[in-house]
Design a protein around this motif. Structure first.
Motif, short mmCIF file in Angstrom:
data_model
loop_
_atom_site.label_atom_id
_atom_site.label_comp_id
_atom_site.label_asym_id
_atom_site.label_seq_id
_atom_site.Cartn_x
_atom_site.Cartn_y
_atom_site.Cartn_z
N CYS A 1 10.86 -6.20 -4.24
CA CYS A 1 11.76 -5.32 -3.48
C CYS A 1 12.57 -4.45 -4.43
O CYS A 1 12.77 -3.26 -4.19
N SER B 1 8.92 -1.17 2.62
CA SER B 1 8.92 -2.08 1.48
C SER B 1 10.12 -3.04 1.55
O SER B 1 9.98 -4.23 1.25
N SER C 1 10.18 -1.71 -5.94
CA SER C 1 9.81 -0.68 -4.96
C SER C 1 11.02 0.19 -4.61
O SER C 1 10.89 1.40 -4.41
#
Length: 382
Positions: free
Chosen positions: A368, A214, A371
């Motif tokens: 980002c 991720s 995650s």
């Protein structure tokens, strides 16, 4: 040290290639395509290379992969210096580079572990390896950005081709390793399946690979966006691009120093939630600013967050994986980091061509951050 020289040459090529593409086409989407072609093959080839790394002499495999990368850089230099370079040439040679790196990454990451006499030195060895590579990442883009004011992109490609000679020379001096074989070639599919099952059932490995993937997809997309920021947002040239990417390299170097001081794998796993989220927040902030001086420290935070997340995950994996599975598990790590990165670059390039680079940086940074919080929090509980 030879790897640091080679990575310095690689960054010369990467910055020159990105500038060549955007200078001649003005297309953010093509930047994403070239980035994808440059690293996309890693996603497919890295697991195969992991099998080879567990089966054959990693030293000879390294010589082969570095030679292939040197040939790619030489061809790129010849076409550019002769004035014959076309976009399809760039994409084709980028695919060749991606194949070489897909073969190279698992071999290289698993090879240097064999040089250790004491496995307790593993976290610091990985930190030192990351420091050397990221020191070149700091210096390389800045040198490339300034060099492009005086020499052509083709000259940078030629210098990269020469830089591979350092690794080839050192690789020939390494002793042949001794390791257990995974069995005959006919058992490769079963060996890969065995390693995949092991990685899935070990929850720590599963979530480490997920957080690395991720972060690579969302945060590392900055490489596609920076030429657009340098030229269109900050009104600069190749030197501006070099300093932006170099700032991320500065953050990465600081990150490796941080890792060397805090190399305990258990402690590192608890910090991943913060480092991945930091990279996302900083990238989103870059999208919100129009000031070049403010973008530089933010890019340093992006580089710090990415490298600490990736290298910490590598340390933890290498500390817990048995030797017989090392090459294959490292290949999964390479696929999650280096292989997923071009997918993010392709997506970022496509989105930037529609909504612009700043909006893309904001949205990818936010993803980002989310995650990192979710996956990092799950990893801490494990």
């Amino acid at each position: 040290m030879s790897q640091a020289i080679s990575i310095l040459g690689t960054w010369l090529q990467q910055i020159a290639l990105a500038w060549l593409v955007y200078r001649t086409t003005g297309s953010a989407f093509l930047l994403g395509v070239v980035t994808f072609a440059n690293q996309g093959p890693i996603l497919v080839i890295a697991p195969i290379s992991g099998l080879l790394a567990d089966r054959f002499d990693r030293r000879r495999l390294l010589i082969f992969t570095q030679s292939l990368a040197a040939v790619q850089a030489a061809l790129l230099a010849a076409l550019t210096l002769s004035g014959l370079i076309q976009p399809w040439h760039i994409v084709t040679l980028a695919i060749l580079y991606g194949i070489a790196m897909g073969l190279d990454a698992p071999v290289r990451h698993s090879l240097f572990v064999e040089m250790l006499a004491d496995r307790e030195d593993l976290p610091n060895a990985i930190a030192l390896n990351s420091f050397l590579m990221n020191a070149a990442r700091l210096v390389g883009p800045s040198i490339a950005g300034v060099a492009l004011l005086f020499v052509s992109e083709g000259t940078c490609f030629a210098l990269n081709a020469l830089s591979y000679l350092a690794v080839l020379w050192v690789a020939r001096t390494l002793p042949a390793p001794k390791r257990a074989s995974i069995g005959p070639i006919a058992g490769y599919a079963a060996a890969l399946k065995e390693a995949a099952a092991y990685a899935w059932h070990e929850k720590t490995i599963r979530y480490l690979l997920a957080i690395v993937a991720s972060t690579a997809f969302f945060a590392s997309s900055y490489m596609v966006l920076m030429p657009v920021f340098a030229k269109d947002i900050f009104g600069g040239g190749s030197d501006t691009l070099g300093f932006l990417v170099g700032a991320a390299g500065l953050g990465a170097v600081a990150g490796t120093g941080y890792l060397a001081a805090r190399g305990n794998p258990a402690a590192l796993s608890r910090r991943l939630v913060f480092t991945s989220a930091m990279a996302g927040l900083a990238l989103a902030a870059v999208g919100l600013t129009s000031q070049f001086w403010l973008a530089l420290p933010l890019m340093a935070c992006v580089g710090f967050g990415i490298i600490v997340t990736a290298a910490s995950s590598n340390m933890i994996l290498q500390s817990m994986v048995p030797d017989a599975k090392r090459g294959r598990i490292v290949s999964f790590y390479a696929a999650a980091f280096l292989g997923v990165m071009p997918l993010g670059g392709l997506a970022a390039g496509a989105l930037a061509s529609q909504v612009g680079a700043p909006a893309t940086a904001i949205s990818f940074g936010a993803c980002c951050f989310l995650s990192g919080v979710l996956l990092g929090g799950r990893l801490r509980k494990i």
